[in-house]
Design an enzyme around this catalytic site. Sequence first.
Site, PDB file in Angstrom:
ATOM      1  N   LEU A   1      15.753   0.681  -0.422  1.00 55.91           N
ATOM      2  CA  LEU A   1      16.133  -0.643  -0.919  1.00 55.91           C
ATOM      3  C   LEU A   1      14.974  -1.632  -0.809  1.00 55.91           C
ATOM      4  O   LEU A   1      14.000  -1.381  -0.094  1.00 55.91           O
ATOM      5  CB  LEU A   1      17.344  -1.127  -0.110  1.00 55.91           C
ATOM      6  CG  LEU A   1      18.598  -0.225  -0.285  1.00 55.91           C
ATOM      7  CD1 LEU A   1      19.542  -0.353   0.887  1.00 55.91           C
ATOM      8  CD2 LEU A   1      19.305  -0.569  -1.605  1.00 55.91           C
ATOM      9  N   PRO A   2      15.053  -2.764  -1.527  1.00 54.27           N
ATOM     10  CA  PRO A   2      13.885  -3.667  -1.600  1.00 54.27           C
ATOM     11  C   PRO A   2      13.531  -4.381  -0.304  1.00 54.27           C
ATOM     12  O   PRO A   2      12.357  -4.602  -0.034  1.00 54.27           O
ATOM     13  CB  PRO A   2      14.302  -4.698  -2.655  1.00 54.27           C
ATOM     14  CG  PRO A   2      15.423  -4.092  -3.411  1.00 54.27           C
ATOM     15  CD  PRO A   2      16.121  -3.169  -2.459  1.00 54.27           C
TER      16      PRO A   2
ATOM     17  N   THR B   1      10.852  -0.256   3.022  1.00 57.45           N
ATOM     18  CA  THR B   1       9.831  -0.858   3.884  1.00 57.45           C
ATOM     19  C   THR B   1      10.368  -2.190   4.384  1.00 57.45           C
ATOM     20  O   THR B   1      10.539  -3.124   3.604  1.00 57.45           O
ATOM     21  CB  THR B   1       8.509  -1.050   3.130  1.00 57.45           C
ATOM     22  OG1 THR B   1       8.018   0.225   2.732  1.00 57.45           O
ATOM     23  CG2 THR B   1       7.476  -1.714   4.019  1.00 57.45           C
TER      24      THR B   1
ATOM     25  N   LYS C   1       3.460   2.087   8.726  1.00 61.79           N
ATOM     26  CA  LYS C   1       3.277   1.647   7.332  1.00 61.79           C
ATOM     27  C   LYS C   1       2.688   0.249   7.266  1.00 61.79           C
ATOM     28  O   LYS C   1       1.766  -0.033   6.496  1.00 61.79           O
ATOM     29  CB  LYS C   1       4.626   1.685   6.599  1.00 61.79           C
ATOM     30  CG  LYS C   1       4.594   0.988   5.239  1.00 61.79           C
ATOM     31  CD  LYS C   1       5.036   1.831   4.100  1.00 61.79           C
ATOM     32  CE  LYS C   1       4.655   1.213   2.758  1.00 61.79           C
ATOM     33  NZ  LYS C   1       5.634   1.451   1.719  1.00 61.79           N
TER      34      LYS C   1
ATOM     35  N   LYS D   1       4.246  -8.614  -0.077  1.00 65.03           N
ATOM     36  CA  LYS D   1       5.429  -8.363   0.760  1.00 65.03           C
ATOM     37  C   LYS D   1       5.020  -7.672   2.064  1.00 65.03           C
ATOM     38  O   LYS D   1       5.450  -8.070   3.149  1.00 65.03           O
ATOM     39  CB  LYS D   1       6.437  -7.477  -0.003  1.00 65.03           C
ATOM     40  CG  LYS D   1       7.647  -7.068   0.824  1.00 65.03           C
ATOM     41  CD  LYS D   1       8.381  -5.860   0.242  1.00 65.03           C
ATOM     42  CE  LYS D   1       9.339  -5.257   1.270  1.00 65.03           C
ATOM     43  NZ  LYS D   1       9.845  -3.928   0.867  1.00 65.03           N
TER      44      LYS D   1
END
Lengths: 299, 299, 299, 299
Positions: D65-66, D96, D171, D246
């Site tokens: 998901l975003p 993420t 990440k 982001k």
Amino acid sequence: MMKIGFVGLGNMGAPMARNLLKAGHALQVFDVSASALQTLVEAGAQAAASPKAAATDVEYVMTMLPAAAHVRSVLTGDDGVLAGIARGVTIVDSSTIDPASVKAFAALAQQQGNAFVDAPVSGGTGGAVAGTLTFMVGGSASDYERVKPVLSGMGRNIVHCGDTGTGQVAKICNNLVLGITMAGVAEGMALGEALGIDPQVLAGIMNTSTGRCWSSDTCNPFPGVIGSAPASRGYTGGFGTDLMLKDLGLATDAAKLARQPVFLGALAQQLYQAMSTDGAGKLDFSAVIKLYRREADAA
Amino acid sequence: MMKIGFVGLGNMGAPMARNLLKAGHALQVFDVSASALQTLVEAGAQAAASPKAAATDVEYVMTMLPAAAHVRSVLTGDDGVLAGIARGVTIVDSSTIDPASVKAFAALAQQQGNAFVDAPVSGGTGGAVAGTLTFMVGGSASDYERVKPVLSGMGRNIVHCGDTGTGQVAKICNNLVLGITMAGVAEGMALGEALGIDPQVLAGIMNTSTGRCWSSDTCNPFPGVIGSAPASRGYTGGFGTDLMLKDLGLATDAAKLARQPVFLGALAQQLYQAMSTDGAGKLDFSAVIKLYRREADAA
Amino acid sequence: MMKIGFVGLGNMGAPMARNLLKAGHALQVFDVSASALQTLVEAGAQAAASPKAAATDVEYVMTMLPAAAHVRSVLTGDDGVLAGIARGVTIVDSSTIDPASVKAFAALAQQQGNAFVDAPVSGGTGGAVAGTLTFMVGGSASDYERVKPVLSGMGRNIVHCGDTGTGQVAKICNNLVLGITMAGVAEGMALGEALGIDPQVLAGIMNTSTGRCWSSDTCNPFPGVIGSAPASRGYTGGFGTDLMLKDLGLATDAAKLARQPVFLGALAQQLYQAMSTDGAGKLDFSAVIKLYRREADAA
Amino acid sequence: MMKIGFVGLGNMGAPMARNLLKAGHALQVFDVSASALQTLVEAGAQAAASPKAAATDVEYVMTMLPAAAHVRSVLTGDDGVLAGIARGVTIVDSSTIDPASVKAFAALAQQQGNAFVDAPVSGGTGGAVAGTLTFMVGGSASDYERVKPVLSGMGRNIVHCGDTGTGQVAKICNNLVLGITMAGVAEGMALGEALGIDPQVLAGIMNTSTGRCWSSDTCNPFPGVIGSAPASRGYTGGFGTDLMLKDLGLATDAAKLARQPVFLGALAQQLYQAMSTDGAGKLDFSAVIKLYRREADAA
């Protein structure tokens, strides 16, 4: 005279509540700390068992809390303000929080017929005690007119900034400029010292020239330049580094949401973060000059 | 009244020389531009064929030049000031250059019995024309007393900053703070706009609060906030971006030599560089706000 | 085999000269240090009394000096290379200096019939001793062909970068990227540590992903991650912080002259400056991670 | 073969789900987009009416998901995963998001007997389609062993990073380094161009020297240097600037919570923000070089 619910009796909230009592208002107060509560009761306030109880049967509710999460919980908890407040009563929040949260809280309040007005302050604990705070008020013109008499009991300047949230915008933008300016003055003063000019002379020139600013002429970070500044008493008793860090965090977060670059603000935030990480978070934020002065010079 | 040699008749030097004439002094002037020279001759000065000629048989020499390389050449060239000047005559340099060069020039002058005093100015071309400049003077106390009467013909405040070179240190440190402060105010004003507060209201709050500074209350970068500011007339006629860039270059170079970090100053320099690279070098430096405002907003 | 004049026998120059001797060339050497000179004489070189003497009656001149001011003095002094050199002899300068100075020196050499080729190196003192340096050569194609056999005695890769000065441009731009990358890896590794990931695991992921770089997979700043890196032996023996600071200074100066913004490079320069000011100038530049790690963690 | 619930069928999730089908698993899929759902149904999945339905009667749940807010809603909504899932089933989230949210979600899942494993990916949409993603897995050793066979159907490297949340840490830290490195290479390449070196030659030197990095040797931001890089096809089709923005936002937020300075990361974030504000948010993040190249050069 009004009956007011007041939630949050910390370093700022306690003297503010006390000034409302002095101004003749009746207060129902709540805080998670029993001793903070007791002190206000001794000053004439009535203790409430919860934010809900504090907000019950009053004409205004004031909140003064550390961060948006606390405001949310005080408002929306089972024992929260919104559960106790009557329709039509205005909530004034003087916490410093992000404008987006203000809008969310205002929408919640609106749903049950209450206005939610943001009114963060400047002036610090000194201004809170003396009743000389500046209030930056976000809300409609009628909201502003309605809250002004109450706020006048705690401050000297009650400024209408615009719609809901703009009180926070004013505070955040001012403190963004302040955080940058102080670090800039620190850089200039430390560079001047390294290049051999007398700090007093340098400050004198800046203060009558284009480098003039509050961070130089009132709160100069170089020890001894301004006798009344925190720098001249070991960086104690002013605006703490961790508070500046919180406000720069609000500014860069708001900038991120608004998709707005803040180059110097983001870098200044890291400088204050480095100070805080090194254990200087409780010192006045003008101690940022320690990042620039050689230890031998600064000793 | 004195006999003065004056070298450098540009935007600043010409009106300064004119004010010395008005004050009753006799001037021998030199400039590489024949027309600049001619204009001063018409105002009553005597033209000299070289810096050497301008410096021959005078009581003072004034220089006002773009950069240290020009000062070096005017002083030390075969037809330079040092070749023409009599022992005991004082040289006053009002150029803005690096403190290390000042010390080197002073040592050269000293070798042949001349004092070299740095006296950079603030106040811009307006102050030069009106005779209201501030002079920041580096030199001994007796040097200062000796040059003060001459400088008083061109300025209002003649400040003694300390030993040789400290005039430049004062100017460079002030302008370092100025360059940071202006970009900081630009960030704050642009963020406020993006977050929906009226720029006039925001500036009003900052100017009565801790964000107060010359860059906000006198030269605010947001168009229309301060009527007399360059921002309100298309960023024309103030302190050019390329001049700010030059001064920040002097500041970061001096910091490098002094092994002194200047985090915000180095970043501010890059911001003005980005403006200049994009063709805005001639605009007032408050146009740095264009880096932050969305084109649609700014249009 | 050639007869070569060699000026500058420091940490880099001495082993380079030694390798030229091993390759069978005859050397006339000069250094301001008598002991440095003596060591080379013992290795088979002939001592010269001045740069001029070293440059007299040779086929090539090599120079390896700390900064542009030294190169200028060695070239143009009364006892300098240009006073001793025969027409047609090529000067190869392996110092790391600014491209603008290279062009000025090349013009001076050109006036008296000599080519001046810039050939800065990478590989450090280890590469100088082992004869495995990389030379970045700026000059015409024929200059390059002419100097290549000589440089091959001291290095493994002899790269033609383009016209005069581009050898320095290559070195400066590479080291600009290096200085930024190392500080970036330091930020990432220190953040990872603070957030609780094993540094070895984090480095392993970066080194097989898009964060992969020399600063992570070969010279990782976190102690113990790469056994052969300076970080694993107390930050000794690599590329000194003050040398990185010098190169970033060359990069930001060149950028200033070229009117080119270098946001991250200017900030990285300040970070290494802060380290150096705190007394860490002799440590490998990967010690920049100390700015980020908490002392308790780093102990 | 497993029965798996899969929520989130966007640019990344759809090809990942498709690969799970190809690997022989049975899928119950949900997405807010009916067309995204329909495409997967045509590929052999069974449509679910809600996250709850997708999570009912399965052995694993995957989410892609975003942002954290979507994960929260998909997990904890009335029709959410936690309302449908059986005790003992493992949830693997490949979104993420910030490590703090991961820990909060894991605690919620834990309360009802479910493991929540973070497994963000690198490799982009290309890797998602090809099934060559890298998964960075945070969770216990047994969690890792349990999810590895499922993730192997979608990726090539399944790396165990440590406890819950460390997948996100890996990440975020990698992409922090990446964002800095790319902007650093952009600065170096643009400076080299301005100083007159051939970009191909400069990149060749960096890629065999200490400036070597993925941002230079694989995704060089200068057009034409690496044929397969986004820079050579108009900055299309790589890792979008807004996605980098982001991730840098997640990194600086995590640093703020951890009280850790990230000087270069905070500045790099502002550079990508400036790009995005100027409308370049959809271009590959290597387009950051446009901030440095003069328009005439870049045209």
